[in-house]
Design an enzyme around this catalytic site. Structure first.
Site, mmCIF file in Angstrom:
data_model
loop_
_atom_site.group_PDB
_atom_site.id
_atom_site.type_symbol
_atom_site.label_atom_id
_atom_site.label_comp_id
_atom_site.label_asym_id
_atom_site.label_seq_id
_atom_site.Cartn_x
_atom_site.Cartn_y
_atom_site.Cartn_z
ATOM 1 N N LEU A 90 0.830 -0.913 0.008
ATOM 2 C CA LEU A 90 0.124 0.200 -0.287
ATOM 3 C C LEU A 90 1.014 1.055 0.126
ATOM 4 C CD1 LEU A 90 -2.574 -1.215 2.300
ATOM 5 C CD2 LEU A 90 -2.398 -1.218 0.048
ATOM 6 N N HIS A 109 -4.085 -4.865 -9.571
ATOM 7 C CA HIS A 109 -4.835 -3.719 -8.616
ATOM 8 C C HIS A 109 -6.445 -4.331 -8.764
ATOM 9 C CE1 HIS A 109 -6.724 0.134 -7.517
ATOM 10 N NE2 HIS A 109 -7.956 -0.285 -8.023
HETATM 11 C C1 GAR Z 1 -5.755 -7.706 -3.384
HETATM 12 O O1 GAR Z 1 -6.589 -7.723 -3.803
HETATM 13 C C2 GAR Z 1 -5.045 -6.748 -3.976
HETATM 14 O O2 GAR Z 1 -5.058 -6.576 -5.524
HETATM 15 C C3 GAR Z 1 -5.466 -5.463 -3.981
HETATM 16 O O3 GAR Z 1 -4.740 -6.182 -2.315
HETATM 17 C C4 GAR Z 1 -5.865 -6.848 -1.593
HETATM 18 C C5 GAR Z 1 -3.985 -8.134 -1.258
HETATM 19 O O4 GAR Z 1 -4.777 -9.273 -0.891
HETATM 20 N N1 GAR Z 1 -4.591 -4.408 -3.746
HETATM 21 C C6 GAR Z 1 -4.420 -3.652 -4.306
HETATM 22 O O5 GAR Z 1 -5.331 -2.864 -3.651
HETATM 23 C C7 GAR Z 1 -3.814 -2.793 -4.243
HETATM 24 N N2 GAR Z 1 -3.811 -1.288 -4.769
HETATM 25 P P1 GAR Z 1 -4.086 -10.432 -0.232
HETATM 26 O O6 GAR Z 1 -3.575 -9.691 0.861
HETATM 27 O O7 GAR Z 1 -5.239 -11.095 0.320
HETATM 28 O O8 GAR Z 1 -2.729 -10.785 -1.329
#
Ligand code: GAR
Length: 193
Positions: A90, A109
């Site tokens: 993030l 994303h």
């Molecule tokens: C995922 O859905 C990813 O696409 C998103 O965070 C989540 C992490 O999940 N990323 C964003 O929103 C970036 N802007 P995880 O920790 O279970 O892999």
């Protein structure tokens, strides 16, 4: 490629790490590619527990040094890292890191960029905005990282339906299925080219 002949990946993640887990699983025992490092900005992030369980080195990074200092480039280079994979990370990636890894940093994303991207658009905020706007379709975007949030060249997209009755939680579930199905495979294809 690094001198040890593996292509070494560092996964950057701030949260639970379900995508990191899928990527680790994909490359376990792989002849050429391996996950060599997990990087996180949050001591409590689930991904650090995954790293420990998998016996993968982890690096907890500090904001000032990452964003305004050396971006941890010397540490990553010393570890022989070849590619950086963002998986729910993030913080904005600083110019120092982008310059050290040109065309070798990718992100996933949870929406169809260029829509629903940018600062503050992550995780649930994305799904809430998609549902609020009455979209009938959402999806995932895998893209190269540049100096702007969610902006670099798109590598891959996949879509899913947003149905009446979907909530941010149910949509997040659909998106995670797409991410887990495609992200490891797209990474492998890109790196093996
Ligand atoms: C995922 O859905 C990813 O696409 C998103 O965070 C989540 C992490 O999940 N990323 C964003 O929103 C970036 N802007 P995880 O920790 O279970 O892999």
């Amino acid at each position: 490629m690094s001198s040890n002949s593996y292509i070494n990946l560092a996964i950057f993640a701030s949260g639970k790490g379900s995508n990191a887990q899928e990527i680790i699983t994909r490359f376990k025992g792989h002849p050429k590619i391996r996950v060599a490092l997990i990087v996180s900005n949050k001591p409590e992030a689930g991904v650090l527990g995954i790293a420990q369980g998998e016996g993968i080195d982890a690096l907890l990074i500090e904001r000032e040094r990452f964003l305004k200092g050396d971006g941890y480039v010397p540490v990553l280079k010393k570890k022989g890292i070849d590619w950086i994979i963002l998986a729910g990370f993030l913080w904005k990636v600083p110019a120092s890191l982008i310059q050290a890894y040109p065309g070798r940093i990718i992100n996933i994303h949870p929406a169809l960029l260029p829509n629903y991207g940018g600062k503050g658009m992550y995780g649930h905020f994305v799904h809430e905005a998609v549902i609020k706007a009455g979209e009938t379709e959402s999806g995932i975007t895998i893209h190269f990282v540049d100096e702007h949030y969610d902006h670099g060249q798109t590598i891959f997209q996949a879509t899913c339906a947003v149905e009446p009755g979907d909530t941010p939680d149910t949509l997040a579930g659909k998106i995670h299925i797409l991410e887990h199905r495609h992200y490891p495979e797209v990474i492998e294809r890109l790196i093996s080219q």
